[in-house]
Structure formats: structure tokens, C-alpha cells
Design a protein around this motif. Structure first.
Motif, PDB file in Angstrom:
ATOM      1  N   HIS A   1       0.951  -1.104   0.238  1.00 63.08           N
ATOM      2  CA  HIS A   1       0.090   0.186   0.025  1.00 63.08           C
ATOM      3  C   HIS A   1       0.952   1.382  -0.302  1.00 63.08           C
ATOM      4  CE1 HIS A   1      -3.084   2.895   0.325  1.00 63.08           C
ATOM      5  NE2 HIS A   1      -2.596   2.942   2.268  1.00 63.08           N
ATOM      6  N   PHE A   2       1.854   1.436   0.563  1.00 57.96           N
ATOM      7  CA  PHE A   2       2.676   2.595   0.754  1.00 57.96           C
ATOM      8  C   PHE A   2       3.640   2.578  -0.238  1.00 57.96           C
ATOM      9  CE2 PHE A   2       5.365   5.598   2.644  1.00 57.96           C
ATOM     10  CZ  PHE A   2       6.702   5.515   1.689  1.00 57.96           C
ATOM     11  N   ARG A   3       3.879   1.392  -1.317  1.00 62.08           N
ATOM     12  CA  ARG A   3       4.762   1.866  -2.297  1.00 62.08           C
ATOM     13  C   ARG A   3       3.881   2.252  -3.629  1.00 62.08           C
ATOM     14  NH1 ARG A   3      10.043   1.934  -1.764  1.00 62.08           N
ATOM     15  NH2 ARG A   3      10.791   0.403  -0.144  1.00 62.08           N
ATOM     16  N   SER A   4       2.569   1.892  -3.520  1.00 64.69           N
ATOM     17  CA  SER A   4       1.300   2.137  -3.904  1.00 64.69           C
ATOM     18  C   SER A   4       1.281   4.293  -3.965  1.00 64.69           C
ATOM     19  CB  SER A   4      -0.061   2.049  -4.167  1.00 64.69           C
ATOM     20  OG  SER A   4       0.558   0.102  -4.040  1.00 64.69           O
ATOM     21  N   LEU A   5       0.831   4.080  -2.980  1.00 66.75           N
ATOM     22  CA  LEU A   5       1.362   5.807  -2.658  1.00 66.75           C
ATOM     23  C   LEU A   5       1.831   6.645  -3.319  1.00 66.75           C
ATOM     24  CD1 LEU A   5       0.204   5.409   1.029  1.00 66.75           C
ATOM     25  CD2 LEU A   5      -1.724   5.599  -1.412  1.00 66.75           C
ATOM     26  N   VAL A   6       3.140   5.887  -3.460  1.00 68.39           N
ATOM     27  CA  VAL A   6       4.119   6.791  -3.760  1.00 68.39           C
ATOM     28  C   VAL A   6       4.402   6.349  -5.722  1.00 68.39           C
ATOM     29  CG1 VAL A   6       5.667   6.726  -1.265  1.00 68.39           C
ATOM     30  CG2 VAL A   6       5.696   5.066  -3.130  1.00 68.39           C
ATOM     31  N   SER A   7       4.396   5.565  -6.109  1.00 69.40           N
ATOM     32  CA  SER A   7       4.510   4.907  -7.204  1.00 69.40           C
ATOM     33  C   SER A   7       3.572   5.488  -8.581  1.00 69.40           C
ATOM     34  CB  SER A   7       4.141   3.057  -7.789  1.00 69.40           C
ATOM     35  OG  SER A   7       3.562   3.051  -8.848  1.00 69.40           O
ATOM     36  N   LYS A   8       4.588   5.570  -9.508  1.00 68.61           N
ATOM     37  CA  LYS A   8       4.363   6.894 -10.280  1.00 68.61           C
ATOM     38  C   LYS A   8       3.760   5.850 -12.152  1.00 68.61           C
ATOM     39  CE  LYS A   8       7.376  10.198  -9.986  1.00 68.61           C
ATOM     40  NZ  LYS A   8       8.642  10.906  -9.907  1.00 68.61           N
ATOM     41  N   LYS A   9       3.717   4.387 -11.668  1.00 66.34           N
ATOM     42  CA  LYS A   9       3.174   3.758 -12.710  1.00 66.34           C
ATOM     43  C   LYS A   9       1.649   3.481 -12.685  1.00 66.34           C
ATOM     44  CE  LYS A   9       7.499   0.935 -12.545  1.00 66.34           C
ATOM     45  NZ  LYS A   9       7.614   1.441 -13.853  1.00 66.34           N
ATOM     46  N   ILE A  10       0.902   3.391 -13.270  1.00 71.56           N
ATOM     47  CA  ILE A  10      -0.254   4.526 -13.574  1.00 71.56           C
ATOM     48  C   ILE A  10      -1.063   3.342 -14.858  1.00 71.56           C
ATOM     49  CG2 ILE A  10      -2.322   5.830 -13.784  1.00 71.56           C
ATOM     50  CD1 ILE A  10      -0.342   7.701 -11.796  1.00 71.56           C
ATOM     51  N   LYS A  11      -1.799   2.150 -14.892  1.00 67.92           N
ATOM     52  CA  LYS A  11      -2.222   1.681 -15.206  1.00 67.92           C
ATOM     53  C   LYS A  11      -3.426   1.683 -15.367  1.00 67.92           C
ATOM     54  CE  LYS A  11       1.427   1.684 -17.563  1.00 67.92           C
ATOM     55  NZ  LYS A  11       1.490   2.240 -19.442  1.00 67.92           N
ATOM     56  N   ASP A  12      -4.707   1.825 -16.215  1.00 65.95           N
ATOM     57  CA  ASP A  12      -6.448   1.223 -16.122  1.00 65.95           C
ATOM     58  C   ASP A  12      -6.778   2.280 -14.889  1.00 65.95           C
ATOM     59  OD1 ASP A  12      -5.409  -1.656 -16.989  1.00 65.95           O
ATOM     60  OD2 ASP A  12      -6.248  -0.759 -18.480  1.00 65.95           O
ATOM     61  N   GLU A  13      -5.766   3.680 -15.196  1.00 64.54           N
ATOM     62  CA  GLU A  13      -6.514   4.340 -13.448  1.00 64.54           C
ATOM     63  C   GLU A  13      -6.099   4.087 -11.994  1.00 64.54           C
ATOM     64  OE1 GLU A  13     -10.057   6.362 -16.338  1.00 64.54           O
ATOM     65  OE2 GLU A  13     -10.653   5.093 -14.183  1.00 64.54           O
ATOM     66  N   HIS A  14      -4.975   2.927 -11.885  1.00 60.79           N
ATOM     67  CA  HIS A  14      -4.346   2.708 -10.516  1.00 60.79           C
ATOM     68  C   HIS A  14      -2.876   2.409 -10.687  1.00 60.79           C
ATOM     69  CE1 HIS A  14      -8.968   0.385 -10.260  1.00 60.79           C
ATOM     70  NE2 HIS A  14      -8.250  -0.058 -11.271  1.00 60.79           N
ATOM     71  N   ARG A  15      -2.874   2.828  -9.193  1.00 60.82           N
ATOM     72  CA  ARG A  15      -1.257   2.999  -9.739  1.00 60.82           C
ATOM     73  C   ARG A  15      -0.742   1.675  -8.906  1.00 60.82           C
ATOM     74  NH1 ARG A  15       0.774   7.988  -8.217  1.00 60.82           N
ATOM     75  NH2 ARG A  15      -0.911   9.420  -7.963  1.00 60.82           N
ATOM     76  N   TRP A  16       0.315   1.266  -9.712  1.00 60.61           N
ATOM     77  CA  TRP A  16       0.664  -0.381  -9.806  1.00 60.61           C
ATOM     78  C   TRP A  16       2.416  -0.307  -9.302  1.00 60.61           C
ATOM     79  CZ3 TRP A  16      -1.164  -4.960 -11.359  1.00 60.61           C
ATOM     80  CH2 TRP A  16      -3.349  -4.698 -12.375  1.00 60.61           C
ATOM     81  N   VAL A  17       2.413  -2.036  -9.004  1.00 56.06           N
ATOM     82  CA  VAL A  17       4.178  -1.276  -7.905  1.00 56.06           C
ATOM     83  C   VAL A  17       4.731  -2.720  -9.187  1.00 56.06           C
ATOM     84  CG1 VAL A  17       5.649  -1.766  -6.295  1.00 56.06           C
ATOM     85  CG2 VAL A  17       3.491  -0.441  -5.632  1.00 56.06           C
ATOM     86  N   CYS A  18       5.664  -2.558  -9.678  1.00 62.24           N
ATOM     87  CA  CYS A  18       6.753  -3.123  -9.954  1.00 62.24           C
ATOM     88  C   CYS A  18       7.520  -4.285 -10.126  1.00 62.24           C
ATOM     89  CB  CYS A  18       6.281  -2.732 -11.714  1.00 62.24           C
ATOM     90  SG  CYS A  18       8.009  -3.856 -13.052  1.00 62.24           S
ATOM     91  N   LYS A  19       7.765  -5.064  -9.486  1.00 56.53           N
ATOM     92  CA  LYS A  19       8.137  -5.865  -9.036  1.00 56.53           C
ATOM     93  C   LYS A  19       9.764  -7.301  -8.832  1.00 56.53           C
ATOM     94  CE  LYS A  19       9.331  -2.830  -3.927  1.00 56.53           C
ATOM     95  NZ  LYS A  19      10.619  -2.600  -4.418  1.00 56.53           N
ATOM     96  N   THR A  20      10.351  -7.936  -8.801  1.00 59.67           N
ATOM     97  CA  THR A  20      10.481  -9.073  -9.413  1.00 59.67           C
ATOM     98  C   THR A  20      11.128  -9.783  -7.400  1.00 59.67           C
ATOM     99  OG1 THR A  20      12.847  -8.662  -8.952  1.00 59.67           O
ATOM    100  CG2 THR A  20      12.216  -8.379 -10.660  1.00 59.67           C
TER     101      THR A  20
END
Length: 261
Positions: free
Chosen positions: A32-51
Motif C-alpha cells: 500500500h505504501f509503495r502504491s502511494l508513491v508509485s508513478k506507474k499508473i495503468k487502467d486508472e490504478h497505481r501499480w508497483v513493479c517488482k521481481t
């Protein structure tokens, strides 16, 4: 080493932990925290990309296998949504993550009937920013966010450089390795270009590829460090310049008409 709290404590909500387990609540809290600061927005949602390796850096007390099982469990319970369709390259299977906030709010409504009217309003609005009030992430986000933003901005250049190195040196380096990303990003920030990286790669592969003593040094940690990269690039430029012509020596002209002085 003091193992008691002298640092930002790890937070979780007991009601959420009751539903998804302590590990699940910890994971969702950090996501949730990562989503708040993420700049990856797709389909009107904030995403977090990680391995999985990236998640292990977030949670050094969990193994990769534990993280895989945890993510699978949260997906099955409906609290976690993942996708690999948003990557720049089709061969990149890195997962993107976001919380299914409607599921979280609906669960909260079921657990506490006293706030059911508030929950119904939240379900309609699905305001991701109001899910949980957090202080700081588990890791030191303020110190690393700028570096990660630069890495994301230079993603295509990093992939291009590593693919070129693998092709020329017959290697299998990964473009998502943290140290590799940082070294290439740092050189790009200094003003070097992808073509400069290719010149260095071409120059050193021509020297080292067929030499068993040096072929192991055809690697990002050797080629792209600050001092090495600048030296190798200058070597490459010098090797491509034509040699300067030396002016022929001219014999001195002697004038005997003046006589001896």
C-alpha cells in the motif's frame, strides 16, 4: 546490536492479520505504501513493479519461496491483483502488483457492523489514499526514491546496453540487477550516451573476448564503473582516430657568405 525498537517499527492492523495472516498483512501494508508513491499508473490504478529478488530486499527476513507462496495466497483470497502485461518488452515477465481495495473494504464491513454505513460509502468511492495511515516504509524510501525514479526513466537504455553486451560478449547478464542498473544510470546521468556504452563494449570485446585471462572481465561491474568507463571510452576513441603524420626533419640551412664572427 540492539534488536529492540530504535527504528521505524513495522506496522499492521490486527483485523487484517486475522483475515490474511501476519505475513499477508505485512506484505499488503508495504505494498500500500509503495502504491502511494508509485508513478506507474495503468487502467486508472497505481501499480508497483517488482521481481521476487526486489521483494526480498524489502523483506530480508523472508526467503524467495516464502514470498512466492505469500503472493499466491493473497491472489487466491482476492486481496492482491497482479499482471505482467504492462512491461515495456514482451520478454519481461516481471509482475506488476496492486491491492484489490474493494475486497479490503468489503472485508472491513463484514468484520465491523458498527461502521457499515461508512464502509458502504468507502466501497463506492474506493479511495486508495485512505486505506491506512502510514508513517514510513520498512526500507529507507526517502533515500532511494530518486535513484529508483532515474532507473525507471532510463529503463529502455539499460536494457539496450545489457542486450548489446550479451550479444557481443556471449553473456547472459540481467538488466534488472540492482548494481547493474545503478552503474549504468549513474553514467547516463553524467552525460554519457548509449552509443558511448556500445563503443566501450566494442573496444573491450575486441581486446578480451578471445583471451582466457581477461574474458571474465567483460561484465558490467568492470566496464561501467566510473574510472574504468571513462578510461575505456578514451581508449576506444583513440583507437579509432588515424595516426598523426610526423613532419619530416629538415636539415639546417648554413650561410657561409657571412664569414666567421
Amino acid at each position: 546490536m540492539n534488536l529492540l525498537i530504535n527504528d521505524t517499527p513495522l506496522q499492521l492492523l490486527p483485523l487484517l492479520a486475522k483475515e490474511v495472516g501476519v505475513n499477508g498483512a505485512i506484505f499488503l501494508q508495504q505494498l500500500h505504501f509503495r502504491s502511494l508513491v508509485s508513478k506507474k499508473i495503468k487502467d486508472e490504478h497505481r501499480w508497483v513493479c517488482k521481481t521476487y529478488i526486489d521483494w526480498m530486499e524489502e523483506f530480508p527476513f523472508w526467503s524467495e519461496r516464502t514470498i512466492q507462496r505469500l503472493i499466491y495466497d493473497l491472489e487466491n483470497k482476492g486481496y492482491l491483483i497482479t499482471s505482467s502485461e504492462h512491461n515495456h518488452m514482451k520478454i519481461d515477465n516481471t509482475k506488476w502488483y496492486r491491492i484489490h481495495y474493494e475486497k479490503v473494504v468489503a472485508t472491513s464491513c463484514q468484520l465491523d457492523e458498527k461502521v457499515s454505513s461508512t464502509c458502504r460509502t468507502a466501497c463506492r468511492q474506493v479511495d486508495e489514499m485512505d486505506f491506512v495511515n502510514l508513517t514510513k516504509p520498512i526500507t529507507k524510501e526517502l533515500k532511494t526514491s530518486k535513484t529508483k525514479d532515474l532507473v525507471e526513466m532510463n529503463h529502455d537504455a539499460i536494457v539496450s546496453v545489457i542486450e548489446y553486451l550479451n550479444q557481443k560478449a556471449d553473456k547472459q547478464f540481467k538488466a534488472r540487477t540492482a548494481t547493474t542498473q545503478k552503474s549504468i544510470t549513474a553514467r547516463l546521468k553524467e552525460g554519457y550516451t548509449v552509443d558511448d556504452f556500445k563503443k566501450v563494449i566494442d573496444h573491450k570485446t575486441s581486446q578480451w573476448l578471445n583471451d582466457p585471462r581477461f574474458t571474465c572481465y567483460l561484465r558490467p561491474s568492470t566496464l561501467f564503473t566510473p574510472t574504468n568507463f571513462e578510461n575505456y571510452l578514451n581508449e576506444s576513441l583513440a583507437a579509432t582516430q588515424p595516426p598523426k603524420r610526423r613532419q619530416p626533419l629538415r636539415p639546417p640551412v648554413l650561410d657561409f657568405s657571412r664569414g666567421e664572427r
